[in-house]
Each structure stands twice: as structure tokens, then as C-alpha cells.
Scaffold this motif. Structure first.
Motif, mmCIF file in Angstrom:
data_model
loop_
_atom_site.group_PDB
_atom_site.id
_atom_site.type_symbol
_atom_site.label_atom_id
_atom_site.label_comp_id
_atom_site.label_asym_id
_atom_site.label_seq_id
_atom_site.Cartn_x
_atom_site.Cartn_y
_atom_site.Cartn_z
ATOM 1 N N ASN A 120 0.801 -1.228 0.000
ATOM 2 C CA ASN A 120 0.000 0.000 0.000
ATOM 3 C C ASN A 120 0.833 1.277 0.000
ATOM 4 N N ASN A 121 2.146 1.180 0.168
ATOM 5 C CA ASN A 121 2.992 2.353 -0.013
ATOM 6 C C ASN A 121 4.376 1.903 -0.471
ATOM 7 N N ALA A 122 5.131 2.837 -1.029
ATOM 8 C CA ALA A 122 6.447 2.494 -1.563
ATOM 9 C C ALA A 122 7.346 3.717 -1.541
ATOM 10 N N SER A 123 8.655 3.461 -1.481
ATOM 11 C CA SER A 123 9.674 4.487 -1.650
ATOM 12 C C SER A 123 10.398 4.202 -2.955
ATOM 13 N N ILE A 124 10.570 5.239 -3.768
ATOM 14 C CA ILE A 124 11.062 5.049 -5.131
ATOM 15 C C ILE A 124 12.269 5.943 -5.373
ATOM 16 N N LEU A 125 13.305 5.357 -5.941
ATOM 17 C CA LEU A 125 14.452 6.123 -6.431
ATOM 18 C C LEU A 125 14.397 6.106 -7.954
ATOM 19 N N SER A 126 14.292 7.283 -8.559
ATOM 20 C CA SER A 126 14.218 7.399 -10.009
ATOM 21 C C SER A 126 15.528 7.990 -10.515
ATOM 22 N N PHE A 127 16.235 7.214 -11.341
ATOM 23 C CA PHE A 127 17.550 7.629 -11.822
ATOM 24 C C PHE A 127 17.429 8.223 -13.225
ATOM 25 N N VAL A 425 12.400 -6.848 -0.129
ATOM 26 C CA VAL A 425 11.672 -5.626 0.234
ATOM 27 C C VAL A 425 11.428 -4.723 -0.974
ATOM 28 N N GLY A 426 11.663 -5.208 -2.183
ATOM 29 C CA GLY A 426 11.422 -4.357 -3.342
ATOM 30 C C GLY A 426 12.019 -4.934 -4.601
ATOM 31 N N ASN A 427 12.080 -4.093 -5.644
ATOM 32 C CA ASN A 427 12.554 -4.542 -6.946
ATOM 33 C C ASN A 427 13.298 -3.429 -7.673
ATOM 34 N N ILE A 428 14.260 -3.857 -8.491
ATOM 35 C CA ILE A 428 14.923 -2.975 -9.449
ATOM 36 C C ILE A 428 14.273 -3.200 -10.810
ATOM 37 N N PHE A 429 13.866 -2.125 -11.450
ATOM 38 C CA PHE A 429 13.366 -2.214 -12.818
ATOM 39 C C PHE A 429 14.443 -1.588 -13.706
ATOM 40 N N GLU A 430 15.278 -2.476 -14.251
ATOM 41 C CA GLU A 430 16.529 -2.032 -14.847
ATOM 42 C C GLU A 430 16.328 -1.148 -16.069
ATOM 43 N N GLN A 431 15.344 -1.458 -16.907
ATOM 44 C CA GLN A 431 15.148 -0.660 -18.109
ATOM 45 C C GLN A 431 14.445 0.660 -17.813
ATOM 46 N N ASN A 432 13.628 0.677 -16.769
ATOM 47 C CA ASN A 432 12.910 1.894 -16.402
ATOM 48 C C ASN A 432 13.752 2.843 -15.561
ATOM 49 N N GLY A 433 14.835 2.336 -14.989
ATOM 50 C CA GLY A 433 15.716 3.185 -14.207
ATOM 51 C C GLY A 433 15.159 3.566 -12.852
ATOM 52 N N ILE A 434 14.416 2.651 -12.211
ATOM 53 C CA ILE A 434 13.867 2.954 -10.893
ATOM 54 C C ILE A 434 14.089 1.779 -9.941
ATOM 55 N N ALA A 435 14.212 2.124 -8.665
ATOM 56 C CA ALA A 435 14.248 1.140 -7.587
ATOM 57 C C ALA A 435 13.019 1.385 -6.723
ATOM 58 N N VAL A 436 12.215 0.349 -6.520
ATOM 59 C CA VAL A 436 10.977 0.453 -5.744
ATOM 60 C C VAL A 436 11.129 -0.374 -4.476
ATOM 61 N N ILE A 437 11.022 0.283 -3.317
ATOM 62 C CA ILE A 437 11.125 -0.387 -2.026
ATOM 63 C C ILE A 437 9.733 -0.417 -1.409
ATOM 64 N N SER A 438 9.195 -1.625 -1.209
ATOM 65 C CA SER A 438 7.838 -1.767 -0.699
ATOM 66 C C SER A 438 7.740 -3.067 0.084
ATOM 67 N N SER A 439 7.239 -2.984 1.313
ATOM 68 C CA SER A 439 7.171 -4.149 2.189
ATOM 69 C C SER A 439 6.018 -3.980 3.165
#
Length: 553
Positions: A120-127, A425-439
């Protein structure tokens, strides 16, 4: 050389001023693209970190306020002024939509090896794209921080999962055949309803509320749980729990329970059975005095007539010595050989030998049921007398018996404990350039609000600018120092224009057509400029972006 009038206090004279710029031939300027393997580091709060930290939060779009009204609904914003609710749905497309359609997704290709869940919530790093290039290398991502005095050290796997390396993987029990933590049902569209051919479906009414709270730290709820009010049941299709559940095999059922007043009827907690026969490998119920009862029911096999007599059955059961309460209790019911066992909050409550469960004893018939598993009630919404009233969470089924140590892992409800049985606790989406931390664990909520350091690797295209600077024997043989040439035309000027003057080259500047300095090259050692020898300098530098080879000076 251009002729310039130089005015000083002594005299006005005509003299030669040295050439400052020399046009570089276009053929001497080249750009060569190449791939570079780069490592990047991001620091929280840094204006030059080249990373956008975002928060995302789920919003039930069926309850949005009407346009034009003054009502506001979840208008939390990120630092780039984007709505956190909009951010959530922009990344939601990268995750599984439903348990029944797990391949309808974008992102990592090895879905069978990837744990992709957006809670229900996430922290995202967008590169930024120019630093992601061909994609983030899956195993290269790391993030370290400290939150609530707890060290967090996140890393990524080859399949794009982000995991906390500080969690002891030895406490994660392997070979779980079924797991349901109810943590995704803040969005009830993720579960199917009233469709008995689906892997999971609901009959009657079940709600989802805050789940188990931790026993230390801030003691907040972890994820969600299923709340039963006696009118509904959660049904798991028979094919969704693989394995054998018979007299020859061991199995264990683990869950957390918060029981309300039991009333006057025995209530079903978890039972595996066909609808039309009595054969049941496990039936877990709550007695009228709120104790856990674990039973196995057989259908007797008649060897002479070679058929199963369903009218004659054998029933073996054990009951916990301690009642459960409305606070959270952990229960494990398991068959271990010929023993039926009940553990309550990690303590063995009952360990009863039933020789009829021994495979060499033919008096106890078959219990190898292939029916559905009913959680909290029965399939008939009109027959609710034996439905459960209370809450269930973290339901797991193993096709093996568990040790007391493993049961302790399942019971552990500390903030850094092993109750969730995962370090992902999350996933790297390598082509999209984002790391999503959600747990489901609140320990990882708003993790980007803490002082963190993150890093990753990628392959990016860079461009090598190669400029050949040709300095002829007659070029730049005069000093550019105005103090030497602004004299009376007698003291210095004849010297610096004579063959006795030999300047040195230490720095070369490249300018564009507008006179803007675009690059400076420093020589390792000064080189004497001779008036009888041509000298070539090769300047090479790497650029983030390609350029057109226009005019340079």
C-alpha cells in the motif's frame, strides 16, 4: 599578425600584437561513441545526486471526490510536486495485477525467479536516463541507512529483487506449499470473489484490517489480516496447495489467530475436505472454550470389496491445553509421523501418538483428500453456524513437519524478526531506471526520509571528442603578456619578437564561434614552442552527449 595601436603614458606607436585564436580545421575534430561501464553513488539531500526520491501511496480510486468540489483526497505531494497517489499508479503497472494473472506485467523477464509485490505504499528512487543507459545492472544496487536505530543494508539480486542483507536467511523456512498474508487486500480487486474455479475466492463477507503488530520498537501493525464476522469464508482451490497430505507424509499448518468470543458452536479455522465426503487430512477448529483442536478424519477402506466406505470413518484429534484470546497468538498444527502436535506461541501444547496414523496400520482409512481448503468458514453462505469470528494472518502450509526452532522463526514478531519469512523488500526495474522499495513491514516505510547512501552500476554511451591542434612553426611565437608589449617599443618589444625569445606551451583552450571557452587542456610538462618546427597536440575528452563537429578555435 594584426596591427594595433597601443597607447601608454610614454608614447603612441604601431606594433604587432600576437594572435590569440587560431581556427581548427573541421577535419581535425572527430567524435567517437563508445560504451562505458560506470558506477554511480547517490547521497540523500545532495543537490548533485542526480536522483529523484519519490513516495507512493495507494488510493482507492472509486472514492475520489467529484471534480469542482472542495473536497480533498490524499493530496500528499513529492518534492517534484507530483501527487503520491498518482506516483503509486504509475509504478503499479510494473507489478503483478492479480494472483491469477502473474505474467501480465512489465519488468524483469525471469518472473518465476522474481518476487514482485507492490504493497500500500512504496519508496522510489528514479535515476536519470543518461546515467541508466542500457539499464541498471541487476546485482549492482545497494542502499544503506539507519532507521529507528536499526541498520538497513539493501542489495539486489540477479533477478532484480531488492533484499535486506541484514536479515538472517537461515530463519526462512524452505518449501512452503502455500502462503497467504492478506497483505495485498487493501485493494480488494486483487482477490477474486464468488468464483469457485479460481485459485482463491471468497464467499460471504470478509473484511481486511490492520494485521499483527510487532512486539518491540514502535509496535505498529505489519500489513493486513483477514477479519471474519461469521458470515464469510476464504476458500483455496485444491490445486493451489501442492503436495501429499495422507498417512504416509508429514505436514504443518502455521497461522496467527485473534479469536473473539467463541459462542456456543465449534468454529472452523482451516479445514481441507471434499464437499461430499468425510475424508479430511487436517481440520483445525476453535472449541467453545476457545481452545485449538486439530483433527484428522479418515474414510475406512474395505479390502474385501475393494472400495472406500464413506459411511464409516475414524476420527483422531488433539486439543491445546491453553485457550487463545483476542490478542494475537501463533499456532502450528502438524502431523509428524504418527503424532498430532499443536504449538501455541512456540510452546508445544499437545504431542499425542495415534497409532492409527501409522502407515502399517490398516484400521485407519484414507485421509488423502483432494478437496479445497476452507479458511474461516464453509462454502455455503446460508450455513454459517460453524463459521469463524475473529482474525487470521500469515497462513502457511508445509508438506513436512517443522522443528521447534523453525516454529520459533514463524513466531518471531520483532521489527527485524522472521515472521514475514522473506528478506525481499522491493525490486529494481533495470530498463525503467527505478528502484521500488515496498514491504508490509513498516520498518521500510518512508526510508528515503532517512540519511541514506545508494549506488548502482550501468552501461552508458559516452562520446570521445578528439581534437587535433596544429601549431605551425610561425604561430604563437610572441608572448601574450600585455606588460611585455605595452612599453616604449624599445625595451621589450624587439626582444619578444626576435629569435632569442622562445615561449613555452602549458595550456590550450578550445573556444566555440561565440568565443565561449568549452574546454581547457593542461599539459603535464611545458613544451617549448620553436619557430622552426611544427607541433601537433591531440586533445581527447569524454562527453555525456554527442555534439556536432562545428567550428572550434
Amino acid at each position: 599578425m594584426p596591427t594595433t595601436n597601443i597607447n601608454n603614458d610614454i608614447d603612441l606607436y604601431k606594433s604587432l600584437t600576437p594572435t590569440v585564436f587560431k581556427k581548427i580545421d573541421v577535419s581535425d575534430v572527430n567524435v567517437y561513441p563508445f560504451n562505458a561501464h560506470k558506477s554511480w553513488t547517490v547521497y540523500s539531500g545532495s543537490a548533485t545526486s542526480s536522483c529523484l526520491p519519490l513516495n507512493a501511496i495507494y488510493t482507492d480510486t472509486t472514492y475520489l471526490p467529484a471534480l469542482g468540489t472542495e473536497l480533498t483526497f490524499n493530496d500528499l505531494k513529492n518534492i517534484d510536486d507530483s501527487l503520491q497517489s498518482v506516483t503509486y499508479f504509475s509504478v503499479n503497472r510494473l507489478f503483478y495485477k492479480c494472483k491469477t494473472d502473474i505474467y501480465f506485467t512489465l519488468g524483469p523477464s525471469k518472473l518465476e525467479n522474481t518476487n514482485k509485490r507492490l504493497y500500500n505504499n512504496a519508496s522510489i528512487l528514479s535515476f536519470p536516463y543518461n546515467k541508466v543507459g542500457d539499464g541498471i545492472k541487476n546485482r549492482s544496487f545497494e542502499l544503506t541507512t539507519v532507521t529507528r536505530s536499526i541498520n538497513i543494508n539493501l542489495k539486489s539480486t540477479r533477478y532484480g529483487d531488492i533484499y535486506d542483507s541484514n536479515i538472517n536467511t537461515g530463519s526462512i523456512i524452505s518449501d512452503v506449499k502455500f502462503y497467504e498474508g492478506f497483505n495485498e487486500y487493501f485493494d480488494i480487486s486483487r482477490i477474486n470473489k464468488n468464483t469457485e474455479y479460481d485459485p482463491y475466492f471468497i464467499t460471504g463477507s470478509i473484511s481486511f484490517s490492520n494485521g499483527i503488530n510487532t512486539t518491540d520498537g514502535t509496535q505498529q501493525p505489519i500489513g493486513y489480516c483477514a477479519s471474519f464476522n461469521g458470515s464469510g469464508s476464504y476458500i483455496i482451490h485444491k490445486d493451489s496447495i501442492p503436495g501429499n497430505y495422507d498417512r504416509a507424509t508429514n505436514y504443518a499448518i502455521s497461522f496467527f489467530i485473534s479469536a473473539s468470543n467463541a459462542g456456543t458452536n465449534v468454529q472452523n479455522i482451516i479445514t481441507k475436505k471434499p464437499e461430499s465426503v468425510t475424508r479430511t487430512p487436517y481440520s483445525i477448529t476453535l472449541t467453545t472454550d476457545k481452545k485449538i483442536q486439530f483433527a484428522a478424519i479418515s474414510a475406512t477402506y474395505n479390502a474385501k470389496s475393494d472400495f472406500i466406505d464413506f459411511t464409516k470413518s475414524a476420527y483422531v484429534a488433539v486439543t491445546s491445553s491453553t485457550a487463545v484470546s483476542s490478542s494475537w497468538n501463533h499456532v502450528v498444527c502438524q502431523k509428524s509421523g504418527s503424532y498430532l502436535q499443536i504449538y501455541l506461541n512456540g510452546v508445544l501444547q499437545s504431542n499425542t501418538l495415534h497409532t492409527s496414523l501409522n502407515t502399517t496400520n490398516s484400521n485407519f482409512g484414507q485421509i488423502d483428500c483432494v478437496g479445497n481448503t476452507y479458511v474461516g468458514g464453509w462454502v455455503d453462505p446460508l450455513n454459517t453456524l460453524n463459521n469463524f469470528v475473529g482474525k487470521l494472518d500469515e497462513v502457511r502450509v508445509y508438506n513436512k513437519s517443522l522443528t521447534s526452532t523453525e516454529i520459533g522463526y514463524l513466531t518471531n514478531r520483532s521489527e527485524t524478526g522472521s515472521m514475514l519469512q522473506t528478506n525481499v523488500v522491493g525490486n529494481i526495474f533495470e530498463q525503467n531506471g527505478i528502484a521500488v522499495i515496498s514491504s508490509p513491514n513498516y520498518l521500510y516505510d518512508n526510508i528515503l526520509q532517512t540519511p541514506y547512501t545508494a549506488s548502482y552500476k550501468s552501461t552508458v554511451q559516452r562520446n570521445e571528442l578528439s581534437v587535433l591542434v596544429k601549431v605551425g612553426s610561425g604561430d604563437f611565437n610572441l608572448s601574450l603578456n600585455p606588460s611585455l608589449i605595452q612599453d616604449d617599443g624599445i625595451s621589450y618589444q624587439p626582444y619578444i619578437s626576435s629569435s632569442n625569445f622562445h615561449p613555452y606551451v602549458t595550456t590550450i583552450g578550445l573556444y566555440d564561434d561565440s568565443g565561449n571557452l568549452v574546454a581547457v587542456s593542461k599539459l603535464a610538462n611545458p613544451i617549448q614552442k620553436r619557430n622552426d618546427v611544427d607541433i601537433n597536440f591531440l586533445i581527447q575528452l569524454d562527453l555525456d552527449n554527442n555534439i556536432t563537429t562545428g567550428n572550434l578555435w
